[in-house]
Each structure stands twice: as C-alpha cells, then as structure tokens.
Design an enzyme around this catalytic site. Structure first.
Site, mmCIF file in Angstrom:
data_model
loop_
_atom_site.group_PDB
_atom_site.id
_atom_site.type_symbol
_atom_site.label_atom_id
_atom_site.label_comp_id
_atom_site.label_asym_id
_atom_site.label_seq_id
_atom_site.Cartn_x
_atom_site.Cartn_y
_atom_site.Cartn_z
ATOM 1 N N ARG A 144 -13.946 0.973 -2.299
ATOM 2 C CA ARG A 144 -13.282 1.153 -1.002
ATOM 3 C C ARG A 144 -12.857 2.594 -0.773
ATOM 4 N NH1 ARG A 144 -9.263 -4.174 -0.560
ATOM 5 N NH2 ARG A 144 -10.839 -5.719 -1.103
ATOM 6 N N ASP A 202 -4.377 2.400 3.937
ATOM 7 C CA ASP A 202 -5.102 1.469 4.800
ATOM 8 C C ASP A 202 -4.859 1.830 6.258
ATOM 9 O OD1 ASP A 202 -5.974 0.149 2.564
ATOM 10 O OD2 ASP A 202 -4.932 -1.728 2.976
ATOM 11 N N ASP A 219 -2.057 -2.762 -4.639
ATOM 12 C CA ASP A 219 -2.950 -3.056 -3.525
ATOM 13 C C ASP A 219 -3.672 -1.762 -3.170
ATOM 14 O OD1 ASP A 219 -4.286 -4.424 -1.572
ATOM 15 O OD2 ASP A 219 -2.551 -4.844 -0.332
ATOM 16 N N ASP A 248 0.851 -1.186 0.000
ATOM 17 C CA ASP A 248 0.000 0.000 0.000
ATOM 18 C C ASP A 248 0.891 1.243 0.000
ATOM 19 O OD1 ASP A 248 -2.437 -1.542 0.393
ATOM 20 O OD2 ASP A 248 -1.716 -1.857 2.431
#
Length: 435
Positions: A311, A258, A254, A215
C-alpha cells in the site's frame, strides 16, 4: 537545469548554497516571495493536486494570538481547539507523547488480556461467529478510552510544523476530518500502537486475525491538504517485535497516512515512510462510490519508502499522480507490492525509482485488485528502465493490467530524471530538512 528552493518547490534559478534567505515559488510567469519562517510558507502554485483551485495555505495568515508553540500532547490538543477555524500555526517542539502514561491508563476496570485469550481461544470459541461477552465488552470500552485520548482533530486553516530536526508526535493520530486548507510539515510521526486489538475469528477465511485501529494521519472528507517533509514510521514498535496469539500476529498498527471518504486536492511531498506494513490507502472501501467518485485527487512526489510491505499506496477511485518517488525493498524484508490498483482507480506512476534486493522481481511492484487502467512510464529499477506493466503482465498473466489511465497530470512542481531520484530524495526527504 532543474534547481529546487530550500522547501523543495521546483524553480529554474541560479543555485544558492544551503537554504535560500528568501524562498521563491512560481505563480504563472512571475515569482512570489515566500516568508523566511517555514511555518508561514504555503504550497507553491502548480505543486500537485493540493495546489488546485484555491491552493493550500494552511495557517499562513495567522494573527500572533493564534501562533502556538507546544511541548506536550495536552498543549497540542488545546491549541487545535483555540480559535476555531481562524488561521492558526502550531509549532511542535520536541517529541510529544500521546500515550505517555502507557496502555494500562486506558484499560477498563476488569479487563484482563489473559482472560480475553482464554475466552476466545479458537479451541473454545471456534471460527463461526464474532467474539462477544464480558471480556470483549471490556476490551471495547478500553479501546474507546484510548480512542478519545490519542486522536487530535485538526481544524481548517491550520499549519502544524515541527521545530528543528527532532520534533514530532509519538502514538497520536492526526484527524483531518471534514475541513479545508491544512498543512502538516517537518514532523516525525511514530505510528499509534493499538493497545487493545480485537480478535476476529471469522477473518482471513475463518482462520482468524487480530485487527487494529488508528492511523498516524487521516485525511477524511477534507480538501486542500499538504503533507510535506515528515517522517512516518513504526519507530520503537516495529512489527518484528510483535508476538503471536492463536497462530496469528498480534497486529497493533493500522496505516501511516490514509486519504479517504471524498477527500480531494492533496499533495504528499518529500516525506519518508519507513518500516510499516499497510502504509497508505487512497480510498478505503469499494463501497464508497457515492463519496469517492470524481474525488481522491492526490499527488505523491519525492517521497522515500523503505521497509514498506504494501500500500504505497493502494488506490481506489482517485486520479493519483505518483512521480519521482524512491522505493527501497531490502533483502529478507517482508514485501507484498508497491502500487495497489483498485476499483475505478486512475493511477499515473511515472519517473519513479525502485531499488530492489537481488532476486526480487519488479513484476510485483504493481498489484491488481480490480479492473482499472494505469499509466507507468519512465520508471527505473536498480538504475535501469523497466516497463512495469509489461513485466507484470508477463510474469503474472492472471492479473493482466490495462495500460493508459486516461488523463495527463498537469500539476507538477518539476520532474527529475528517475535515475537521479534516489540521491535527490535520499538527501532531502523526511523530517528535519525544512528551512
């Protein structure tokens, strides 16, 4: 009138042209002066969950010997290590590249992608068991080399800030792991490209899938983090450029940002998230109950999302406050949803603006993954008020959502009218706009 200072903490004050010479933030009923140097600015009182308790000050108190200006990835990682957790400021000047030598520099001797494809072709390997054997072992060794090279561990009490309008990180992954009090501002962060994705023949209902790591920014088990005025994007490596093998896209990205594994008290403000698929997880596993219950308190405000597939964020467990964000879905782009309602989540999504291309239904803005209540008031779609829960439930009755997250956000820097959000956020979100 709701007037914001140059680093965008809301105050009620007279309007000053351009950036203010002295930045103010509210502390109770009084005003607290912020320094001219953006690198020493702190998260304003009341500005989201990151302001809770001790607040977020990063490296604002750094001594001169712990202020660094870096122009290479090697200098950046060295500066992060220097001084341990003593307050530090790292100024990133220009675009620094974590993968300047290219993917081949990480490849283990003997690894050959064409041999990998031949060995694990479903016609040869099938879909009943994970891949194993020489080429998979060499792929894993190659991936371990990249992992070691592109991850940068951020210590407590640190501010990382880009210098000027064109500074940031290419292909690196910021790891904010197990620490408190970190600020990341004014960076263009190009998502890491996984040089060695793994083929999993058992994934996707045994049709197989390519799985990637890394990420752009990971907040893992950390507290009091402020992510502000950054641009996070796939940049030079959009998914549209990716080839397919075995009938599946050779996925090399990815997430962009996060927040996982018991992280808490995070404010994500005035960022631009562009051209990415799996953008942001708040809580990364339904099984993380022990770590995440009662945590993952995150505020997202005045961010811009464009070219995002899904997301934005997907939420598990957390009390997440998402307000005054602008989401843009353009004609022809791949799109799944904006908000993912996950296990034990308590999402409040209010006063946001959605700009959807003709023919795209607002019913898909919310996506139900688990039974969890959500509050969604005061939002507008293409300039018109829309009850997101009502339209979702009417068009997707098989995923009926409950209304009412059960809590009321108290930490907000100032709420703009939803109809004004596209203009405000479009003019001021992203890297290069910090005073």
């Amino acid at each position: 009138m709701n007037v914001r200072k140059c680093h965008d903490h809301a105050i009620k004050a007279v309007v000053l042209a351009g950036c203010t010479a002295l930045v103010l933030s509210l502390t109770g009923t009084g005003a607290q002066a912020q320094p001219r140097d953006a690198a020493r600015q702190t998260l304003g009182a009341g500005d989201g969950w990151g302001a809770y308790g001790t607040g977020t000050t990063g490296g604002a108190q750094a001594e001169a010997e712990h202020v660094y200006t870096v122009t290479t990835w090697e200098q950046f990682r060295a500066a992060l290590k220097n001084g341990g957790s003593a307050p530090k400021i790292i100024k990133v000047k220009g675009m620094i590249d974590a993968v300047s030598a290219g993917c081949d520099a990480f490849a283990a001797e003997g690894y050959d992608f064409q041999k990998y494809l031949a060995a694990y072709d479903p016609a040869v390997w099938g879909h009943d068991k994970p891949v194993s054997g020489e080429q998979e072992e060499l792929r894993a060794a190659s991936a371990a080399g990249q992992d070691k090279a592109i991850k940068a561990t951020v210590p407590a009490n640190t501010t990382i800030i880009g210098v000027g309008k064109n500074s940031g990180i290419l292909g690196g992954s910021l790891q904010i792991k197990g620490v408190d009090n970190v600020i990341v501002r004014n960076l263009t962060i190009e998502a890491p490209v996984d040089c060695f994705p793994q083929w999993d023949p058992t994934d996707d209902n045994k049709t197989g899938a390519w799985n990637s790591e890394y990420d752009g920014v990971v907040v893992y088990g950390s507290t009091h983090v402020w992510i502000d005025h950054n641009t996070l994007t796939d940049g030079r490596h959009p998914d549209s450029s990716l080839p397919s093998y075995f009938g599946k896209v050779f996925q090399r990205h990815d997430g962009l940002l996060d927040v996982v594994r018991g992280s808490n008290y995070v404010t994500v403000s005035w960022n631009s998230f562009n051209d990415h698929d799996k953008t942001m997880l708040i809580g990364n596993s339904d099984s993380a109950t022990a770590d995440d219950t009662g945590k993952l308190k995150v505020t997202l405000h005045h961010n811009r999302f464009e070219g995002i597939v899904e997301r934005a964020p997907r939420v598990r467990f957390g009390q997440v406050d998402s307000y005054n964000n602008h989401f843009v879905v353009t004609k022809g782009q791949k799109w799944g949803y904006v908000y993912g309602i996950g296990k034990e989540s308590r999402l409040v999504a209010e006063h946001n603006a959605f700009t959807l291309a003709q023919g795209i239904s607002p019913a898909k803005i919310l996506k139900k993954w688990n039974e969890a209540p959500v509050t969604a008031n005061g939002n507008v779609v293409n300039g018109k008020a829309v009850d997101l829960i009502a339209v979702h439930n009417a068009e997707i009755p098989g995923e009926t959502l409950q209304s009412g997250a059960g809590w009321t956000p108290a930490l907000r820097a100032g709420v703009d009218p939803a109809k004004a959000v596209p203009g405000i956020v479009g003019a001021r979100a992203g890297a290069g706009r910090v005073c």
